[in-house]
Write a protein that holds these residues in place. Structure first.
Motif, PDB file in Angstrom:
ATOM      1  N   ILE A   1       0.777  -1.253   0.056  1.00 54.76           N
ATOM      2  CA  ILE A   1       0.069  -0.053   0.018  1.00 54.76           C
ATOM      3  C   ILE A   1       0.884   1.106  -0.157  1.00 54.76           C
ATOM      4  N   PHE A   2       0.460   2.300  -0.810  1.00 51.91           N
ATOM      5  CA  PHE A   2       1.224   3.515  -0.750  1.00 51.91           C
ATOM      6  C   PHE A   2       0.661   4.591   0.229  1.00 51.91           C
ATOM      7  N   ASP A   3       1.440   5.565   0.272  1.00 49.96           N
ATOM      8  CA  ASP A   3       1.158   6.810   1.139  1.00 49.96           C
ATOM      9  C   ASP A   3       0.953   7.858   0.400  1.00 49.96           C
ATOM     10  N   PHE A   4       1.045   7.989  -0.781  1.00 51.40           N
ATOM     11  CA  PHE A   4       0.913   9.408  -1.479  1.00 51.40           C
ATOM     12  C   PHE A   4       1.520  10.591  -0.980  1.00 51.40           C
ATOM     13  N   TYR A   5       3.031  10.280  -0.593  1.00 51.94           N
ATOM     14  CA  TYR A   5       3.734  11.301  -0.003  1.00 51.94           C
ATOM     15  C   TYR A   5       3.229  12.073   1.010  1.00 51.94           C
TER      16      TYR A   5
ATOM     17  N   ALA B   1      -2.926   6.218  12.975  1.00 50.54           N
ATOM     18  CA  ALA B   1      -3.827   5.258  12.125  1.00 50.54           C
ATOM     19  C   ALA B   1      -3.068   4.806  10.782  1.00 50.54           C
ATOM     20  N   ALA B   2      -2.602   5.675  10.231  1.00 50.41           N
ATOM     21  CA  ALA B   2      -1.981   5.484   9.122  1.00 50.41           C
ATOM     22  C   ALA B   2      -0.528   4.700   8.989  1.00 50.41           C
ATOM     23  N   ALA B   3       0.286   5.135  10.080  1.00 50.89           N
ATOM     24  CA  ALA B   3       1.333   4.209  10.275  1.00 50.89           C
ATOM     25  C   ALA B   3       1.112   2.770  10.512  1.00 50.89           C
ATOM     26  N   GLY B   4      -0.046   2.545  11.361  1.00 51.46           N
ATOM     27  CA  GLY B   4      -0.280   1.137  11.608  1.00 51.46           C
ATOM     28  C   GLY B   4      -0.817   0.502  10.232  1.00 51.46           C
TER      29      GLY B   4
ATOM     30  N   TYR C   1       5.646   5.062   4.057  1.00 55.58           N
ATOM     31  CA  TYR C   1       5.752   4.164   2.852  1.00 55.58           C
ATOM     32  C   TYR C   1       7.265   3.836   3.038  1.00 55.58           C
ATOM     33  N   GLY C   2       8.234   4.939   2.823  1.00 57.06           N
ATOM     34  CA  GLY C   2       9.424   4.393   2.867  1.00 57.06           C
ATOM     35  C   GLY C   2      10.057   3.765   4.103  1.00 57.06           C
ATOM     36  N   SER C   3       9.586   4.144   5.190  1.00 55.41           N
ATOM     37  CA  SER C   3      10.172   3.377   6.472  1.00 55.41           C
ATOM     38  C   SER C   3       9.548   1.714   6.547  1.00 55.41           C
TER      39      SER C   3
ATOM     40  N   ARG D   1      -1.881  -0.101 -10.248  1.00 54.97           N
ATOM     41  CA  ARG D   1      -3.264  -0.235  -9.632  1.00 54.97           C
ATOM     42  C   ARG D   1      -2.777   0.137  -8.066  1.00 54.97           C
ATOM     43  N   PHE D   2      -1.751   0.650  -7.716  1.00 56.27           N
ATOM     44  CA  PHE D   2      -1.162   0.698  -6.216  1.00 56.27           C
ATOM     45  C   PHE D   2      -1.955   1.700  -5.306  1.00 56.27           C
ATOM     46  N   GLY D   3      -2.873   1.102  -4.665  1.00 53.92           N
ATOM     47  CA  GLY D   3      -3.625   1.846  -3.730  1.00 53.92           C
ATOM     48  C   GLY D   3      -3.014   2.667  -2.526  1.00 53.92           C
ATOM     49  N   GLY D   4      -3.804   3.693  -2.021  1.00 56.04           N
ATOM     50  CA  GLY D   4      -3.434   4.394  -0.904  1.00 56.04           C
ATOM     51  C   GLY D   4      -3.830   4.017   0.449  1.00 56.04           C
ATOM     52  N   LEU D   5      -3.764   4.709   1.545  1.00 60.74           N
ATOM     53  CA  LEU D   5      -3.948   4.509   2.788  1.00 60.74           C
ATOM     54  C   LEU D   5      -5.306   4.969   2.986  1.00 60.74           C
ATOM     55  N   VAL D   6      -6.214   3.905   3.353  1.00 63.77           N
ATOM     56  CA  VAL D   6      -7.589   4.060   3.843  1.00 63.77           C
ATOM     57  C   VAL D   6      -7.765   5.136   4.951  1.00 63.77           C
ATOM     58  N   ALA D   7      -7.003   4.868   5.931  1.00 67.11           N
ATOM     59  CA  ALA D   7      -6.877   5.713   7.111  1.00 67.11           C
ATOM     60  C   ALA D   7      -6.685   7.363   6.674  1.00 67.11           C
TER      61      ALA D   7
END
Length: 259
Positions: free
Chosen positions: A91-95, A108-111, A157-159, A192-198
């Motif tokens: 899953i991606f974090d869109f920067y 929430a996003a980090a988890g 994403y990077g970490s 089709r790389f999706g982002g963080l639902v959080a």
């Protein structure tokens, strides 16, 4: 079909789209018995149909131990042996910028990022280990250019991908003589790389305007890779003959991406 992947039993998590799908289809083209685990029924059906029904699928959540156990069982041969596991869930974090998130949003996003990019692979390895041991098998993890440079995503994403990079060496040491390696793709089109639902990120990474052109300009080869461009690296690492002496290694298929 002859060749060193012929009759190898391979499971690919997240194999319904993008880079993992390209890897699964390459394994199949070279004679392997391939099973994918994919949460999207439509994506799974596309892969199965595209292979004429030869690639098998289980639709479900790669974070569900029961689903993973069923996938390992389906993917293994009649003796319960699995020869290769490719972990392709991500899953991606869109920067996402840390200083712009609320503390609750960050937690929430980090988890979510860690669970999808790191824990999903650890869980797959945990559940598949006994079958892989029976098959004298191997594992390929999907890393990222973001595990080497501060590019290709934000710190969440990077970490998480730095963690996967570390997993390659730690698991190679722990699980030997099973081979454990990784592929670190650079920015790739059509994933089709999706982002963080959080964080309410519902689009895919491909939706970012000008992304492909920006990636190409930052590579030594001047290209933006397609998923199929990474498939050969996965095929090599899964090969019990060609990659027999390779473990704890990461192939960087990033077109020469540099800071």
């Amino acid at each position: 079909m002859s060749g060193s992947l012929a009759r190898q039993h391979i499971l690919v998590t997240g194999g319904g789209s993008g880079i993992a799908r390209a890897a699964a289809e390459r394994y199949h083209a070279e004679g392997a018995c391939v099973t994918i685990l994919e949460r999207s029924a439509s994506h799974a059906n596309d892969v199965v149909s595209g292979s004429g029904g030869a690639i098998r699928s289980i639709v479900g959540d790669a974070m569900d131990p029961e689903v993973l156990a069923s996938a390992v069982e389906l993917a293994s041969d009649s003796g319960g042996a699995l020869h290769h596991l490719t972990c392709g869930v991500g899953i991606f974090d869109f920067y996402a910028q840390i200083h712009e998130l609320s503390p609750d949003g960050l937690v929430a996003a980090a988890g979510e990022s860690w669970r999808m990019n790191v824990l999903s692979a650890l869980l797959a390895v945990n559940i598949a280990h006994s079958s892989l041991a029976r098959g004298a098998g191997s594992i390929t993890l999907t890393v990222s250019e973001s595990a080497f440079n501060a590019v290709g995503g934000g710190v969440l994403y990077g970490s998480s991908k730095w963690a996967v990079r570390g997993m390659v060496e730690h698991l190679a040491a722990e699980l030997a003589p099973l081979r454990v390696n990784g592929v670190a793709p650079g920015g790739t089109s059509g994933t089709r790389f999706g982002g963080l639902v959080a964080l309410g990120q519902t689009a895919s990474a491909d939706a970012v305007e000008g992304r492909d052109q920006r990636i190409a300009r930052a590579t030594l080869l001047g290209i933006t890779a397609d998923p199929i461009d990474h498939a050969g690296a996965y095929r090599f690492l899964a090969d019990p003959v060609d990659a027999r002496a390779v473990t704890g290694m990461i192939i960087r298929s990033d077109a020469g991406r540099r800071m």
